[in-house]
Design an enzyme around this catalytic site. Sequence first.
Site, PDB file in Angstrom:
ATOM      1  N   LYS A 193     -56.834 -32.433  -8.223  1.00 57.39           N
ATOM      2  CA  LYS A 193     -56.999 -33.739  -9.187  1.00 57.39           C
ATOM      3  C   LYS A 193     -56.720 -34.865  -8.323  1.00 57.39           C
ATOM      4  CE  LYS A 193     -54.662 -36.233 -11.948  1.00 57.39           C
ATOM      5  NZ  LYS A 193     -55.153 -37.624 -11.663  1.00 57.39           N
ATOM      6  N   GLY A 251     -43.221 -36.529  -9.889  1.00 54.44           N
ATOM      7  CA  GLY A 251     -42.761 -35.312  -9.101  1.00 54.44           C
ATOM      8  C   GLY A 251     -41.776 -34.292  -9.894  1.00 54.44           C
ATOM      9  N   GLU A 268     -44.216 -34.315  -2.043  1.00 51.14           N
ATOM     10  CA  GLU A 268     -44.235 -35.371  -0.923  1.00 51.14           C
ATOM     11  C   GLU A 268     -44.184 -36.748  -1.771  1.00 51.14           C
ATOM     12  OE1 GLU A 268     -44.600 -34.891   2.235  1.00 51.14           O
ATOM     13  OE2 GLU A 268     -44.682 -32.759   2.057  1.00 51.14           O
ATOM     14  N   CYS A 302     -46.070 -44.855   1.725  1.00 49.99           N
ATOM     15  CA  CYS A 302     -44.811 -44.263   1.372  1.00 49.99           C
ATOM     16  C   CYS A 302     -43.994 -44.104   2.675  1.00 49.99           C
ATOM     17  CB  CYS A 302     -45.000 -42.984   0.842  1.00 49.99           C
ATOM     18  SG  CYS A 302     -46.083 -41.946   2.140  1.00 49.99           S
ATOM     19  N   GLU A 401     -38.428 -48.701  -4.434  1.00 49.13           N
ATOM     20  CA  GLU A 401     -39.557 -48.840  -3.610  1.00 49.13           C
ATOM     21  C   GLU A 401     -40.614 -50.068  -4.419  1.00 49.13           C
ATOM     22  OE1 GLU A 401     -42.211 -45.215  -4.108  1.00 49.13           O
ATOM     23  OE2 GLU A 401     -42.908 -45.541  -1.882  1.00 49.13           O
TER      24      GLU A 401
HETATM   25  P1  NAD Z   1     -48.014 -41.509  -9.487  1.00 51.53           P
HETATM   26  O1  NAD Z   1     -46.885 -40.420  -9.514  1.00 51.53           O
HETATM   27  O2  NAD Z   1     -48.073 -42.276 -10.293  1.00 51.53           O
HETATM   28  O3  NAD Z   1     -49.533 -40.496  -9.582  1.00 51.53           O
HETATM   29  C1  NAD Z   1     -49.659 -39.617  -8.371  1.00 51.53           C
HETATM   30  C2  NAD Z   1     -50.638 -38.682  -9.044  1.00 51.53           C
HETATM   31  O4  NAD Z   1     -49.887 -38.133 -10.123  1.00 51.53           O
HETATM   32  C3  NAD Z   1     -51.924 -39.268  -9.526  1.00 51.53           C
HETATM   33  O5  NAD Z   1     -52.935 -38.348  -9.406  1.00 51.53           O
HETATM   34  C4  NAD Z   1     -51.547 -39.452 -11.269  1.00 51.53           C
HETATM   35  O6  NAD Z   1     -52.715 -39.097 -12.060  1.00 51.53           O
HETATM   36  C5  NAD Z   1     -50.846 -37.948 -11.227  1.00 51.53           C
HETATM   37  N1  NAD Z   1     -49.888 -38.108 -12.435  1.00 51.53           N
HETATM   38  C6  NAD Z   1     -49.412 -39.237 -13.211  1.00 51.53           C
HETATM   39  N2  NAD Z   1     -48.661 -38.871 -14.142  1.00 51.53           N
HETATM   40  C7  NAD Z   1     -48.800 -37.381 -14.126  1.00 51.53           C
HETATM   41  C8  NAD Z   1     -48.277 -36.329 -15.046  1.00 51.53           C
HETATM   42  N3  NAD Z   1     -47.308 -36.450 -16.236  1.00 51.53           N
HETATM   43  N4  NAD Z   1     -48.335 -35.103 -14.276  1.00 51.53           N
HETATM   44  C9  NAD Z   1     -49.056 -34.595 -13.448  1.00 51.53           C
HETATM   45  N5  NAD Z   1     -49.799 -35.556 -12.854  1.00 51.53           N
HETATM   46  C10 NAD Z   1     -49.507 -36.826 -13.110  1.00 51.53           C
HETATM   47  O7  NAD Z   1     -47.841 -42.180  -8.078  1.00 51.53           O
HETATM   48  P2  NAD Z   1     -48.965 -43.269  -7.691  1.00 51.53           P
HETATM   49  O8  NAD Z   1     -48.603 -44.592  -8.184  1.00 51.53           O
HETATM   50  O9  NAD Z   1     -50.447 -42.762  -7.477  1.00 51.53           O
HETATM   51  O10 NAD Z   1     -48.702 -43.298  -6.034  1.00 51.53           O
HETATM   52  C11 NAD Z   1     -47.798 -43.965  -5.285  1.00 51.53           C
HETATM   53  C12 NAD Z   1     -46.502 -42.944  -5.021  1.00 51.53           C
HETATM   54  O11 NAD Z   1     -46.705 -42.063  -4.295  1.00 51.53           O
HETATM   55  C13 NAD Z   1     -45.564 -43.705  -4.345  1.00 51.53           C
HETATM   56  O12 NAD Z   1     -44.243 -43.448  -4.582  1.00 51.53           O
HETATM   57  C14 NAD Z   1     -45.610 -43.099  -2.883  1.00 51.53           C
HETATM   58  O13 NAD Z   1     -44.569 -43.401  -1.944  1.00 51.53           O
HETATM   59  C15 NAD Z   1     -45.913 -42.002  -3.053  1.00 51.53           C
HETATM   60  N6  NAD Z   1     -46.721 -41.218  -1.936  1.00 51.53           N
HETATM   61  C16 NAD Z   1     -45.912 -40.417  -1.090  1.00 51.53           C
HETATM   62  C17 NAD Z   1     -46.564 -39.828  -0.154  1.00 51.53           C
HETATM   63  C18 NAD Z   1     -45.963 -38.777   0.828  1.00 51.53           C
HETATM   64  O14 NAD Z   1     -46.566 -38.202   1.868  1.00 51.53           O
HETATM   65  N7  NAD Z   1     -44.580 -38.749   0.739  1.00 51.53           N
HETATM   66  C19 NAD Z   1     -48.035 -40.094   0.358  1.00 51.53           C
HETATM   67  C20 NAD Z   1     -48.662 -41.016  -0.458  1.00 51.53           C
HETATM   68  C21 NAD Z   1     -47.872 -41.690  -1.657  1.00 51.53           C
END
Ligand code: NAD
Length: 503
Positions: A193, A251, A268, A302, A401
């Site tokens: 997804k 997460g 992650e 991140c 963050e």
């Molecule tokens: P987010 O957690 O809002 O969304 C990430 C994904 O989760 C999206 O596809 C979203 O549609 C989905 N999602 C949202 N709500 C959900 C739910 N209730 N159940 C299942 N899936 C759901 O994150 P974001 O704003 O898209 O990305 C930014 C975050 O990602 C930051 O915290 C960043 O640090 C982190 N990140 C981490 C890494 C790593 O390798 N550690 C890499 C890239 C980004």
Amino acid sequence: MSTISSSIQLLPEVEEFLSNGPIKAVVGGKEVSSSGNEIHATIDPGSGETLAEFVALQDSDIDEAVIVAAKAFRQTGWGKMPASERSALLQKLADLMDEKKEVLAQLESIDCGKVHSQALGDIEGCISTFRNFADAAISIELSTSLNVKGHEARVVRHPWGVCGFIVPWNFPMILLGWGLAPALAAGNTVVLKPAEDTPLSALYFGRLAKQAGIPDGVINIVPGLGEVAGAALANHPELKRMSFTGSPEVGQLVAESCGKNLTPVKLELGGKGAAVVFDDVNIEETAQKLVDAITFHAGQVCCDATRWLIHKNIYSQFADECVARLQKIRIGHELDSKTQMGPVVNKVQLDRILGFLKRGSSDGADTLLEGGAAEVEGRNGFYVKPALLAGGLDNVAACQEIFGPVAFLSSFDNEEQAIEMANNTDYGLANSVWSADLTRCNRVAEAMVAGNSWINAHNVFAYGVPYGGVNKSGMGGGVNSIETLMDYYRTQSVVRPLDSLSH
Ligand code: NAD
């Protein structure tokens, strides 16, 4: 797309892909719609204009996609074919991605607001990840004999079955490659997804998988909203592995769902990395490297260093150098070849960054460089200027963050204090240490609590080096290395006591 011309023109193939919407999901080798007929739009962050519409899948569609992937695992022979045959198909997919890399790079650039050259780098990174894992899987021993007294014993490795992936909007194709390539190379089938803000490159990739001859149902791309499609995927009892990349808050929800089904999950998550800078560095060079890191993809990275801990002897000079360099950053549309820093992904992200600048300052931070919203002529996008705050690390802008081009400076007196400051965070993704004294660098690198420590550099990704987080930054495995591939095999021991029976 905006009618204002960019220095990089969209390819006809990109225009066609965008205009033939709503762009459908890829499930079982077919292009499918949402059962609820729900449609969403994705926008160009550099202009604020709609790029394309895509279908947003519902619970029942996700259920169907996982069932299709499970059937493909049982019936297509993908998991059972010799690794070299699977590898050849994955190499074919990498060849097609290479052929279409400019199409993929343009889609990635305009969907994320990522500077075109950086988007191209991401696509090349994704292609080489597919090639690396396709090669690596050929040489994995699937059956290893064990030397156990009185027994004939071996460990056998099998693919798990259906693996689920949920990825964020900042690195759609890099994260797709890091996740899907090892899972597929090991013989699993996958359901991914993409983020609702940036589904385009993954949807295009799904179409390439079909052309490459990957059996139907092995690769499924299911766009949709996080709380609907993402939640349904994380909750699915048929999943054998789950990998989530995104915020710690989501997460946690994903881990709870997986916990209920006892599905192994890899997380992650976010970070609040430190760069510890000692007083024997080349100040200009080090300042430039940290400025490059915090402005790369407008700081939406991140593993960025967002807390810059500077030795007191060079603090003022270092801060001045950083301010001068950040002021010169050319902000512009992602398809303008002069742009050094593009927009942030959407209005929510822009407001989040502006909010943190306000809260940081009312929480007592000194403002070394003000930042704030930026204007780009003729563009109505989500632009923000780089900012530098300074002060004690208990400030809200130093603890949470922000995910934008904002760094927080603080000074330290000695090595012990620097390590304590670096470790004073809930996160644990990536830090760096900067000094001419490599013995000190190695000591500090090992003392900082995080998945990754870099020396005299930040954001270092060499294939073969495991990358992952600890504490609030994640758990379970990491990516980009042979360990990741091993994660996608389940192990089974097969044992026969030698004295039990004569046959
Ligand atoms: P987010 O957690 O809002 O969304 C990430 C994904 O989760 C999206 O596809 C979203 O549609 C989905 N999602 C949202 N709500 C959900 C739910 N209730 N159940 C299942 N899936 C759901 O994150 P974001 O704003 O898209 O990305 C930014 C975050 O990602 C930051 O915290 C960043 O640090 C982190 N990140 C981490 C890494 C790593 O390798 N550690 C890499 C890239 C980004």
